[in-house]
Design a protein around this motif. Sequence first.
Motif, PDB file in Angstrom:
ATOM      1  N   UNK A 396       1.446  42.280  18.067  1.00  0.00           N
ATOM      2  CA  UNK A 396       2.184  41.260  18.766  1.00  0.00           C
ATOM      3  C   UNK A 396       2.302  39.982  17.814  1.00  0.00           C
ATOM      4  N   UNK A 397       2.178  40.219  16.597  1.00  0.00           N
ATOM      5  CA  UNK A 397       2.404  39.050  15.400  1.00  0.00           C
ATOM      6  C   UNK A 397       1.318  38.105  15.160  1.00  0.00           C
ATOM      7  N   UNK A 398       0.163  38.280  15.699  1.00  0.00           N
ATOM      8  CA  UNK A 398      -0.990  37.247  15.631  1.00  0.00           C
ATOM      9  C   UNK A 398      -1.217  37.146  14.069  1.00  0.00           C
ATOM     10  N   UNK A 399      -1.337  35.853  13.686  1.00  0.00           N
ATOM     11  CA  UNK A 399      -1.654  35.727  12.081  1.00  0.00           C
ATOM     12  C   UNK A 399      -3.155  35.693  11.829  1.00  0.00           C
ATOM     13  N   UNK A 400      -4.065  35.264  12.646  1.00  0.00           N
ATOM     14  CA  UNK A 400      -5.248  35.480  12.156  1.00  0.00           C
ATOM     15  C   UNK A 400      -6.318  35.951  13.226  1.00  0.00           C
ATOM     16  N   UNK A 401      -7.247  36.761  12.964  1.00  0.00           N
ATOM     17  CA  UNK A 401      -8.338  37.165  14.107  1.00  0.00           C
ATOM     18  C   UNK A 401      -9.406  36.953  13.656  1.00  0.00           C
ATOM     19  N   UNK A 402     -10.214  36.133  14.272  1.00  0.00           N
ATOM     20  CA  UNK A 402     -11.616  35.950  13.867  1.00  0.00           C
ATOM     21  C   UNK A 402     -12.695  36.759  14.817  1.00  0.00           C
ATOM     22  N   UNK A 403     -13.499  37.357  13.820  1.00  0.00           N
ATOM     23  CA  UNK A 403     -14.480  38.340  14.361  1.00  0.00           C
ATOM     24  C   UNK A 403     -15.990  37.834  14.503  1.00  0.00           C
ATOM     25  N   UNK A 404     -15.958  36.585  14.700  1.00  0.00           N
ATOM     26  CA  UNK A 404     -17.147  35.893  14.707  1.00  0.00           C
ATOM     27  C   UNK A 404     -18.044  36.596  15.925  1.00  0.00           C
ATOM     28  N   UNK A 405     -17.672  37.469  16.918  1.00  0.00           N
ATOM     29  CA  UNK A 405     -18.584  37.935  18.013  1.00  0.00           C
ATOM     30  C   UNK A 405     -19.612  38.892  17.625  1.00  0.00           C
ATOM     31  N   UNK A 431     -11.048  37.113   9.745  1.00  0.00           N
ATOM     32  CA  UNK A 431     -12.052  36.067   9.394  1.00  0.00           C
ATOM     33  C   UNK A 431     -13.380  36.278  10.409  1.00  0.00           C
ATOM     34  N   UNK A 432     -14.325  36.255   9.509  1.00  0.00           N
ATOM     35  CA  UNK A 432     -15.723  36.427  10.024  1.00  0.00           C
ATOM     36  C   UNK A 432     -16.293  35.159  10.339  1.00  0.00           C
ATOM     37  N   UNK A 433     -15.773  33.912   9.604  1.00  0.00           N
ATOM     38  CA  UNK A 433     -16.216  32.651   9.978  1.00  0.00           C
ATOM     39  C   UNK A 433     -17.638  32.241   9.203  1.00  0.00           C
ATOM     40  N   UNK A 434     -18.227  33.127   8.385  1.00  0.00           N
ATOM     41  CA  UNK A 434     -19.327  32.774   7.593  1.00  0.00           C
ATOM     42  C   UNK A 434     -19.400  31.803   6.960  1.00  0.00           C
ATOM     43  N   UNK A 435     -18.297  31.206   6.285  1.00  0.00           N
ATOM     44  CA  UNK A 435     -18.244  30.199   5.167  1.00  0.00           C
ATOM     45  C   UNK A 435     -18.452  28.945   5.920  1.00  0.00           C
ATOM     46  N   UNK A 436     -17.640  28.768   7.067  1.00  0.00           N
ATOM     47  CA  UNK A 436     -17.653  27.387   7.899  1.00  0.00           C
ATOM     48  C   UNK A 436     -19.020  27.357   8.774  1.00  0.00           C
ATOM     49  N   UNK A 437     -19.758  28.461   8.998  1.00  0.00           N
ATOM     50  CA  UNK A 437     -21.318  28.392   9.649  1.00  0.00           C
ATOM     51  C   UNK A 437     -22.010  27.966   8.653  1.00  0.00           C
ATOM     52  N   UNK A 438     -21.982  28.558   7.314  1.00  0.00           N
ATOM     53  CA  UNK A 438     -22.689  27.919   6.025  1.00  0.00           C
ATOM     54  C   UNK A 438     -22.419  26.415   5.907  1.00  0.00           C
ATOM     55  N   UNK A 439     -21.205  26.095   6.175  1.00  0.00           N
ATOM     56  CA  UNK A 439     -21.055  24.740   5.735  1.00  0.00           C
ATOM     57  C   UNK A 439     -21.733  23.855   6.894  1.00  0.00           C
TER      58      UNK A 439
END
Length: 621
Positions: A396-405, A431-439
Amino acid sequence: MATKPGILTDWPWQPLGSFKYVILAPWAVHSTYSFMVKGESERDVYNFLILPFLLLRMLHNQIWISLSRYRTAKGNNRILDKGIEFDQVDRERNWDDQILFNGILFYVLYMILPGTHNLPFWRSDGVVIICLVHAGPVEFLYYWFHRALHHHYLYSRYHSHHHSSIVTEPITSVIHPFAEHIAYFMLFAIPLLTTVFTGTASMASTFGYITYIDFMNNLGHCNYEFIPKWLFSILPPLKYLIYTPSYHSLHHTQFRTNYSLFMPIYDYVYGTMDKSSDTLYEASLKKPEESPDVVHLTHLTTPESIYHLRLGFASLASKPHTSKWYLWLMWPVTLLWSLFLTWSYGRTFVLENITFQKLKWQSWVVPRYNIQYMLQWRKESLNDLIEEAILDAEVRGVKVLSLGLLNQGEELNKTGELYIQKNPQLRIKLVDGSSLAVAVVLNSIPKGTTQVFLRGNLTKVAYAIANALCERGIQVAIPYKDEYEKLQLRLTTMSKNNLILSSSYPNEKIWLVGDGWKEDEQLNASKGTLFIPFSQFPPKKMRKDCFFYSTPAMITPTSLINMHSCENWLPRNVMSAWRIAGIVHALEGWNVNECGNTLFDIEDVWQASLRHGFRSLVVPV
């Protein structure tokens, strides 16, 4: 609420809140008791069926709500592209009031009108009378009554409440002041009372007519077009006898056109048909499914969490997740629905769509529960399901998919690295979102803190937090030797001295907690301790003399469009760090994956999120 509320604006049972249903209890109990104790020849099936019919009406409306929200989230055939907000959801949460009102009136009319007793199941002449009286007097009277409601006197006192919703949902159709509903009942009672007084009434004509009204009301306000064009090509006169969702949508955007109830004929006769009706209808039918820029994968937590989804009960979805007593009564239905969803439905589905800075963002739901991620034998099927969603997003042309679930993501798929290894050609960024979660966790720790106590599974986020704190000169206390040794191996030489093995529970007032810790350890914390979670799931609160921060999350910018549901237990207008990470990643144009052992510069990620309008959330919850 109308701009200048008139008399009889509020429903009489409004003070009862959720207990408003008790007003039907006397009649419901009486009709059920009478049906059970009377002989077969004396039983009145119609009176007994009033309550089940009211429940079916609620189910019918809920199906429309869920279907409409699903279709508008996907975007295909959506009529109006604007979003709805929390205030509209709050305004429309009491959509079932009119069903209660109708139920009371059904029981009262049954008591005073002998012609409503012992109705046959079917009478053809009664059905014909219903159809003719509705098409004639009802549609005509409604048209002129509706035009009168748009006169500034009545509009400001009553009808403006309904028109507060520019983007409509099916339940918008019944959101009116109490006085308006009295008028509507009197109007729609004309066909029903005609059959009663002519002796042609039947259960089919009575219940069928009310169901028709519900169906057409929901259809006109669902905000997606689905009436096929070929239907009007085969039968051209139908355009005067049945409206379309786009036809009535124009009434909510233009206000002075398309006044008709369900049959547009009177708009044609009196010159109030909007000239853009056909154009909007055709454009809506051609509108394709939306292709998002960012997708966030999420999953169900508990069986009852299906009701807290945006596609579930709107009133529950718009508030932080809390258990409700009445959901326990629905456990048989919940169990059956859960089995169907998890065993029969084998792919993700679209939950919501949000627009932010021209970025189109969607949430997709993996139809599996939290407990299933903990079962080793489900590992392969779960990975296949997630991988299928990633490949679908790629197409579908998605640029970013976050896997934080994935709260068990490191054990399941190395927080997404497995999919990169299996599909090295992927252009989409995971993107697993770990960096922002740590921040977020680091910026939640009060300034001046010199030591913290770390508890929970040693995940990617836990290692990063411990390393960052030690490098900043903040001591990190660990109670178990094996965890202490694992952390020592991951820390830099300069920061190892700040990692402390504590054989007993310290007096530190700051505890950083994740999944896998024994929650009764809270009892060993000193009074006034602040618990800061670094996991996606919050700890159980066992101490009233301590403080608990939210799981890693931030306040969203006010410019987010179409955000009207809460993310699990988080407050309104708050989003988890794992969801935000995907949005920030796309806005910044970072052309790298964040999965496996990869971590971004914590300060860079934090500043990027602030730059795009996300704000710190440090209020205890």
